[in-house]
Design a protein around this motif. Sequence first.
Motif, PDB file in Angstrom:
ATOM      1  N   LEU A 216      55.435 -91.356-107.934  1.00 47.44           N
ATOM      2  CA  LEU A 216      55.320 -89.979-108.406  1.00 47.44           C
ATOM      3  C   LEU A 216      54.846 -89.051-107.292  1.00 47.44           C
ATOM      4  CD1 LEU A 216      55.389 -87.945-110.749  1.00 47.44           C
ATOM      5  CD2 LEU A 216      53.032 -88.621-111.298  1.00 47.44           C
ATOM      6  N   LEU A 217      53.871 -89.493-106.499  1.00 53.23           N
ATOM      7  CA  LEU A 217      53.359 -88.669-105.401  1.00 53.23           C
ATOM      8  C   LEU A 217      54.466 -88.284-104.429  1.00 53.23           C
ATOM      9  CD1 LEU A 217      49.930 -90.272-104.367  1.00 53.23           C
ATOM     10  CD2 LEU A 217      50.319 -87.916-105.114  1.00 53.23           C
ATOM     11  N   PHE A 218      55.243 -89.273-104.002  1.00 53.84           N
ATOM     12  CA  PHE A 218      56.268 -88.999-102.997  1.00 53.84           C
ATOM     13  C   PHE A 218      57.461 -88.248-103.593  1.00 53.84           C
ATOM     14  CE2 PHE A 218      53.765 -92.077-100.743  1.00 53.84           C
ATOM     15  CZ  PHE A 218      53.861 -91.656 -99.428  1.00 53.84           C
ATOM     16  N   ALA A 219      57.726 -88.477-104.880  1.00 54.58           N
ATOM     17  CA  ALA A 219      58.792 -87.721-105.535  1.00 54.58           C
ATOM     18  C   ALA A 219      58.412 -86.249-105.641  1.00 54.58           C
ATOM     19  CB  ALA A 219      59.063 -88.298-106.916  1.00 54.58           C
ATOM     20  N   VAL A 220      57.156 -85.970-105.996  1.00 50.53           N
ATOM     21  CA  VAL A 220      56.685 -84.589-106.079  1.00 50.53           C
ATOM     22  C   VAL A 220      56.703 -83.942-104.692  1.00 50.53           C
ATOM     23  CG1 VAL A 220      54.669 -83.148-106.543  1.00 50.53           C
ATOM     24  CG2 VAL A 220      55.306 -84.961-108.153  1.00 50.53           C
ATOM     25  N   ALA A 221      56.270 -84.688-103.671  1.00 55.06           N
ATOM     26  CA  ALA A 221      56.275 -84.144-102.310  1.00 55.06           C
ATOM     27  C   ALA A 221      57.687 -83.806-101.861  1.00 55.06           C
ATOM     28  CB  ALA A 221      55.635 -85.149-101.350  1.00 55.06           C
ATOM     29  N   ALA A 222      58.635 -84.677-102.181  1.00 55.67           N
ATOM     30  CA  ALA A 222      60.030 -84.431-101.801  1.00 55.67           C
ATOM     31  C   ALA A 222      60.583 -83.212-102.536  1.00 55.67           C
ATOM     32  CB  ALA A 222      60.882 -85.665-102.107  1.00 55.67           C
ATOM     33  N   ARG A 223      60.222 -83.078-103.813  1.00 49.20           N
ATOM     34  CA  ARG A 223      60.732 -81.955-104.617  1.00 49.20           C
ATOM     35  C   ARG A 223      60.141 -80.636-104.150  1.00 49.20           C
ATOM     36  NH1 ARG A 223      63.060 -81.445-109.741  1.00 49.20           N
ATOM     37  NH2 ARG A 223      63.686 -79.267-109.946  1.00 49.20           N
ATOM     38  N   ILE A 224      58.843 -80.595-103.917  1.00 46.74           N
ATOM     39  CA  ILE A 224      58.189 -79.342-103.528  1.00 46.74           C
ATOM     40  C   ILE A 224      58.644 -78.903-102.134  1.00 46.74           C
ATOM     41  CG2 ILE A 224      55.968 -78.294-102.936  1.00 46.74           C
ATOM     42  CD1 ILE A 224      54.703 -79.933-105.161  1.00 46.74           C
TER      43      ILE A 224
END
Length: 395
Positions: free
Chosen positions: A98-106
């Motif tokens: 979730l952390l890396f998915a959010v970082a990629a999205r933002i």
Amino acid sequence: MAAGTGSRDQRIDWLRGVALASIFVNHMPGNRFENWTTRNFGFSDAAEVFVLLAGVAAAFAFFKRFDQGDVRGTVVKSARRVGTLYTAHIFSTLAAILLFAVAARISGNSGYLELIGVAPLFQDPWPGLIGIALGTYQLGYFNILPMYILLLGALPIYLWLARIDLRLMLIASFSLYLAAQIAHLSIPSYPEGDGWYFNPFAWQFLFAIGLSLGVLKIRGTGVAYHPFAYAGALAWAILGAVWMIWSLGGHLSHGLLPGWSDTLHKSALPLPRLLHVLALAYLLVHSRVWEPLTRIAENDPVTTRLGRNSLPVFVAASLMSMVGYIILVQTGNGLAIELALVSAGIAVMWMTALISEKGVTVVAADVMRGLQVLAVRGKRVSDDTVATARTGRKD
């Protein structure tokens, strides 16, 4: 810990706390503080220390009960611990995704998904999710718990062999270690075909050595001092320090020795790394600081507490290190940001340990009382300042 008792040895907790802090720092690639952790001054690093101490702690927690005949209770207790470890692994893995998915999205940068191997999960989710559930799909920096789960699951076998004879347990464990090295015995990953990064068939030998050391301690004995053994351990530790400081490469003999006794690659715990952590342990136990370390460990409110609550602290440290990794990738390196990240991570680890011991309610109440005390003191200082100012005006 008094010899022959099953009470907790605070020095083990202190050392585990130091290892956890070191692992946290090392899991934020590129920060300058990782240049000063133990892995830069010897063949082994904090992972070997932690697994060795995990074996010692397992002996303290389980062997006496097993040796007294409570086999069923020991098996049930270890099985519950395995369940706790599995839950922690699944939670930390999903939280990291979730952390890396959010970082990629933002950020709009899908490259974040490549940093610890999250990308295959988004390319083909179902095999990845099955692999996560089975423990065979392991993200970078989140691959030690599956190995530890297997080791603890096999603990009753080790305890049974140790009760018969410690030498039998170590011979069986060493035989499995040799099979892992010579026959390349490993567990395949899924959905990708590579083996586990931490090969459990190799690392179990270090765990078994730690277990045997704990059993010896419980029985009131230990590994005796011998000047030749001490000199050999010291020479190997010095060689490791010189080799790593001068960056002499990842192969000791440049192909003259068999691969498993020549390489420094971490995955299968090659002989140089194994001997190095054992040499450090021998030197420490037979040094002048070992007994005084008892007083340090008992009085240390930070590191010893981290070691006492190693699992929740490890999970918190793993996730905080990934937050730091993402921030460093986004902002670039700088002393101020690196110092802030390391300080914040250690603070979160300590708070996690405190909550694990006292509970959220008690810790929250303590924090509120502390804030109230600070507020009262601040008000007194403010009142005194106003009074002083008024007196000055009258004069």
